[in-house]
Design a protein around this motif. Sequence first.
Motif, PDB file in Angstrom:
ATOM      1  N   LEU A  35      -4.241   6.339   3.858  1.00  0.00           N
ATOM      2  CA  LEU A  35      -3.107   7.310   3.183  1.00  0.00           C
ATOM      3  C   LEU A  35      -1.790   6.364   3.628  1.00  0.00           C
ATOM      4  O   LEU A  35      -1.749   5.451   4.349  1.00  0.00           O
ATOM      5  CB  LEU A  35      -3.393   8.511   3.687  1.00  0.00           C
ATOM      6  N   PRO A  36      -0.688   6.987   2.976  1.00  0.00           N
ATOM      7  CA  PRO A  36       0.633   6.256   3.326  1.00  0.00           C
ATOM      8  C   PRO A  36       1.074   6.153   4.769  1.00  0.00           C
ATOM      9  O   PRO A  36       1.606   5.257   5.094  1.00  0.00           O
ATOM     10  CB  PRO A  36       1.524   7.108   2.513  1.00  0.00           C
ATOM     11  N   SER A  60      -9.589   7.392  -1.320  1.00  0.00           N
ATOM     12  CA  SER A  60      -8.574   7.690  -0.730  1.00  0.00           C
ATOM     13  C   SER A  60      -7.908   6.551  -0.186  1.00  0.00           C
ATOM     14  O   SER A  60      -7.554   6.383   1.045  1.00  0.00           O
ATOM     15  CB  SER A  60      -8.884   8.719   0.753  1.00  0.00           C
ATOM     16  N   ASP A  62      -4.370   4.525  -0.725  1.00  0.00           N
ATOM     17  CA  ASP A  62      -2.964   4.209  -1.279  1.00  0.00           C
ATOM     18  C   ASP A  62      -2.625   2.619  -1.393  1.00  0.00           C
ATOM     19  O   ASP A  62      -3.037   1.952  -0.404  1.00  0.00           O
ATOM     20  CB  ASP A  62      -2.040   4.983  -0.247  1.00  0.00           C
ATOM     21  N   SER A  64      -0.022   0.893  -1.711  1.00  0.00           N
ATOM     22  CA  SER A  64       0.934   0.439  -0.791  1.00  0.00           C
ATOM     23  C   SER A  64       0.415   0.379   0.839  1.00  0.00           C
ATOM     24  O   SER A  64       0.828  -0.668   1.428  1.00  0.00           O
ATOM     25  CB  SER A  64       2.251   1.341  -0.792  1.00  0.00           C
ATOM     26  N   ARG A  66      -2.761  -0.185   1.733  1.00  0.00           N
ATOM     27  CA  ARG A  66      -3.203  -1.191   1.479  1.00  0.00           C
ATOM     28  C   ARG A  66      -2.859  -2.588   1.845  1.00  0.00           C
ATOM     29  O   ARG A  66      -3.105  -3.416   2.634  1.00  0.00           O
ATOM     30  CB  ARG A  66      -4.215  -1.278   0.295  1.00  0.00           C
ATOM     31  N   GLY A 322      -1.755  13.472  -1.901  1.00  0.00           N
ATOM     32  CA  GLY A 322      -1.390  12.819  -0.526  1.00  0.00           C
ATOM     33  C   GLY A 322      -2.117  13.236   0.700  1.00  0.00           C
ATOM     34  O   GLY A 322      -2.176  12.599   1.910  1.00  0.00           O
ATOM     35  N   SER A 324      -1.097  15.125   2.980  1.00  0.00           N
ATOM     36  CA  SER A 324      -0.139  14.885   3.996  1.00  0.00           C
ATOM     37  C   SER A 324      -0.481  15.905   4.939  1.00  0.00           C
ATOM     38  O   SER A 324      -0.296  17.369   4.570  1.00  0.00           O
ATOM     39  CB  SER A 324       1.200  14.745   3.877  1.00  0.00           C
TER      40      SER A 324
END
Length: 373
Positions: A35-36, A60, A62, A64, A66, A322, A324
């Motif tokens: 995740l981010p 799951s 993201d 960016s 990665r 997300g 989050s």
Amino acid sequence: MEQFERARVGSYFARIADSFAANERPSSFLITHLLPERPSFVEAVGKCSNLRAVLPKPKSIDASARRSVEKVASCDALTRELFGDDDTALDYIESRAPGEAVVLLDVGGYFAPSLDALCSRYSGRILGVVEDTENGHKRYAGRGKLPCPVVSVARSPLKDPEDFLVGQSVVFSTEALMRSRGDILHGRPALVIGFGKLGSSIARLLHAKGVQVTVHDVDPVRQAQALSQGFTVARDRDAALRGAGLVLCATGALSLRGEDFSSLRNGAYVATVTSSEDELDLDTLPGVYQRTPNGEHVTRYATTGHYFYLLNGGNAVNFLHGASVGPFIFLVQAEILAGIRMLAHGDLGHGIHEVDIADRETIAATWLNYFNR
């Protein structure tokens, strides 16, 4: 995340990594939701161990995140089959870390099927596993005798904030998808299957939103807990399915079998908190059901006289937005780093262990210093 926020998270993990540095760094393999916010944690794993590969959970990732992680570690494809076969698992670990002392960092019990072979046939040494989830905890506990130590953070009090907030994010994403079709929560009785930490969080938020909530759980203790909190507890599971306009599956295990779907009332929505392969037996759903996209991330299953909607293909619905939980995720991630040090010392017996209370207090105090502002 703003630059100053990234700097704060990086500084926090640097402090945690220093607190739990082992005298001799083991090698590691990390399974994680990419995740981010995850790159800072991955970098910290690299400071506490020789990180040989990151295996992102495939549903799951993201893009960016990665790209950031690939700058510091190899990213390999993760499937259940990779560690479901002894020879395949052994070949993979040997290809990345031949002859090394290795810690396996798990999310969901991926390493469990081949753990005996890895511990007995690997050219190096498997120091143990750190497991993050309740589902994975159960997979390791259900094996009986373990061939190495398993440090579980799944039931840590530091994970409670994450579990509570994940439940909230599941409700948010479920409602968002329903609203995208012009439907709302109100007027739809909900059935929550599983009343653990996630299920209870989901049930409480639905109730706070004015939704009529029924709970089903096979554990009589959890049934009593649900009753004490004012929820209806299903005595007849099939009847509860027939009456629900929304079914949220939160067991971490198989919640709905193929034959269960025909019990759903017309127009019911189904959502889960984990992957479809864990919660739903979609493969045995009668073939007479036709699957049709019905809005973004909504699939309509229909046959003559019956239809229902599946959200996000049966995968964790909250990952669409997300998933989050804010900085609270950094508490349990720090505990994973503490678990690496525990295994690196090499003095744990075979079986399931928890992080020491003193280490948890160190993590919480450090976290409060950085994020209680």
